[in-house]
Design an enzyme around this catalytic site. Sequence first.
Site, PDB file in Angstrom:
ATOM      1  N   SER A 136       0.892  -1.206  -0.113  1.00  0.00           N
ATOM      2  CA  SER A 136      -0.084  -0.129  -0.212  1.00  0.00           C
ATOM      3  C   SER A 136       0.816   1.338  -0.067  1.00  0.00           C
ATOM      4  CB  SER A 136      -0.915  -0.182   1.202  1.00  0.00           C
ATOM      5  OG  SER A 136      -1.651   1.209   1.311  1.00  0.00           O
ATOM      6  N   LYS A 162      -1.409  -1.064  -4.009  1.00  0.00           N
ATOM      7  CA  LYS A 162      -2.592  -0.073  -3.650  1.00  0.00           C
ATOM      8  C   LYS A 162      -2.041   1.169  -3.710  1.00  0.00           C
ATOM      9  CE  LYS A 162      -4.705   0.106   0.678  1.00  0.00           C
ATOM     10  NZ  LYS A 162      -5.447  -0.782   1.986  1.00  0.00           N
ATOM     11  N   LYS A 164      -3.136   5.151  -2.617  1.00  0.00           N
ATOM     12  CA  LYS A 164      -4.210   5.989  -1.740  1.00  0.00           C
ATOM     13  C   LYS A 164      -4.277   7.060  -2.687  1.00  0.00           C
ATOM     14  CE  LYS A 164      -3.800   4.027   2.269  1.00  0.00           C
ATOM     15  NZ  LYS A 164      -5.097   3.610   2.915  1.00  0.00           N
ATOM     16  N   ASP A 189      -7.455   3.305  -2.836  1.00  0.00           N
ATOM     17  CA  ASP A 189      -8.020   3.096  -1.370  1.00  0.00           C
ATOM     18  C   ASP A 189      -8.388   4.772  -1.076  1.00  0.00           C
ATOM     19  OD1 ASP A 189      -8.881   3.205   1.086  1.00  0.00           O
ATOM     20  OD2 ASP A 189      -7.039   1.927   1.890  1.00  0.00           O
ATOM     21  N   GLU A 214     -11.311   0.901  -2.488  1.00  0.00           N
ATOM     22  CA  GLU A 214     -11.527   0.572  -1.128  1.00  0.00           C
ATOM     23  C   GLU A 214     -11.992   1.766  -0.561  1.00  0.00           C
ATOM     24  OE1 GLU A 214      -7.996  -0.835   0.572  1.00  0.00           O
ATOM     25  OE2 GLU A 214      -8.682  -0.722   2.616  1.00  0.00           O
ATOM     26  N   ASP A 239     -13.725  -1.333   4.043  1.00  0.00           N
ATOM     27  CA  ASP A 239     -12.675  -1.331   5.159  1.00  0.00           C
ATOM     28  C   ASP A 239     -13.232  -0.661   6.501  1.00  0.00           C
ATOM     29  OD1 ASP A 239     -10.512  -0.932   6.628  1.00  0.00           O
ATOM     30  OD2 ASP A 239      -9.048   0.117   5.545  1.00  0.00           O
ATOM     31  N   LYS A 263      -9.523  -6.722   9.035  1.00  0.00           N
ATOM     32  CA  LYS A 263      -8.412  -6.154   9.826  1.00  0.00           C
ATOM     33  C   LYS A 263      -8.560  -6.539  11.373  1.00  0.00           C
ATOM     34  CE  LYS A 263      -6.970  -1.844   7.493  1.00  0.00           C
ATOM     35  NZ  LYS A 263      -6.822  -0.418   7.578  1.00  0.00           N
ATOM     36  N   GLY A 291      -3.887  -3.908   6.597  1.00  0.00           N
ATOM     37  CA  GLY A 291      -2.830  -3.585   7.462  1.00  0.00           C
ATOM     38  C   GLY A 291      -2.860  -2.407   8.154  1.00  0.00           C
TER      39      GLY A 291
END
Length: 370
Positions: A136, A162, A164, A189, A214, A239, A263, A291
């Site tokens: 990520s 991934k 952001k 995400d 996400e 998430d 998670k 994570g």
Amino acid sequence: MYIKHVHLHEMKMKLKHPFATSFGTMQEKHFYIIEVVDELGNTGYGESVAFTEPWYTEETAKTNEYIIREFLIDLLRGKKISHPDEVTDIFSPIRRNNMAKAAIEGAIWDAHAKRNHQTLAEALGGTKTEIDVGVSIGIEENIDDLLHIIEGYVQEGYKRIKLKIKPGKDIDVLRAVREHFPNTPIMADANSAYTLEDIEHLKQLDQFDLMMIEQPLGHDDIIDHAQLQKELNTPICLDESIHSLVDAQTAIQLNSCKVMNIKIGRVGGLTEAKKIHDLCAQHGIDVWCGGMLEAGVGRAHNIALTTLPFFTMPGDTSGSSRYWEKDIIQPEVTVDQGVIHVPTKYGIGYEIDQQALQEFKISTKSFNLF
Ligand code: OSB
Ligand code: MG
């Protein structure tokens, strides 16, 4: 098993690179290593995963410590624990505070596995001997820097990237990344940076062949995501809004997502995580393990959970060196061509690096339960 001692080690570790999300930038991790000792002397370790500030969920490192110290330890006094699955019930008088609960429940799972001469993965019912992982990447100011960072991780063999995103740092970024990496599995995400008003804007994501988007909408929303999923071809992954088996059931019933990020901390522990995994397996919802920029103990728990069969997509559990100059476990977590080999020692499978623990430790509080 009876828990005899609990030690709370307060830790501070500096991230190698600042990590930026749609909320802000993190430079260091403040957390607690929870050490439990049972009546036979078996030791188990857990890690509190909340951040310093309550922007991801309502919990923080300090609320984790407070809830454990003032409430959760007392609930364990005099309780016979035949199996760690019972801990969820023992903690049920305390509402939410899932990351606090998960930290101590995880330590009990580790002690339980060691007591039974099992790996944590085996104790959970996991079967994989290696797990696929991705990485990520935080928001970068400069697109060339981002492309360079991605190139490094692609070379290392991570199974998916991934990114952001947030408004203003989304379509153009993804377009450039897709152009440079036409065949790399990519996902985005948003950490709830958008609303349903952005529906036309978010539809532009469909052109980039993303594995998933996400948590595009509210951190506590399950309903609007269902409406958005109807309009998007890109699968939605939830998430932040999944805190329990009940939340997962609601999301599946409403078709709010096609993928779920599990998670351990967010859902209150390994037992609840396992239940959500089983539910998703029944309904054909792909799951992967998220994570929280964990140190080695939290990372080891994520690895063990990911050995369950329906973790079908690469998770965010990257190697120790992606985050830290030095981790607190021995050996450190290493990633070999996008794969982590699941450790075979009992419990979490890694030793605590006592020297590193001392180096990053601020203080220890100890509790004797009998
Ligand atoms: O949303 O999954 C998230 C990091 C901090 C807070 C929230 C998230 C993340 C990550 C990084 O995406 C996960 C990791 O590498 O540990
Ligand atoms: Mg996320």
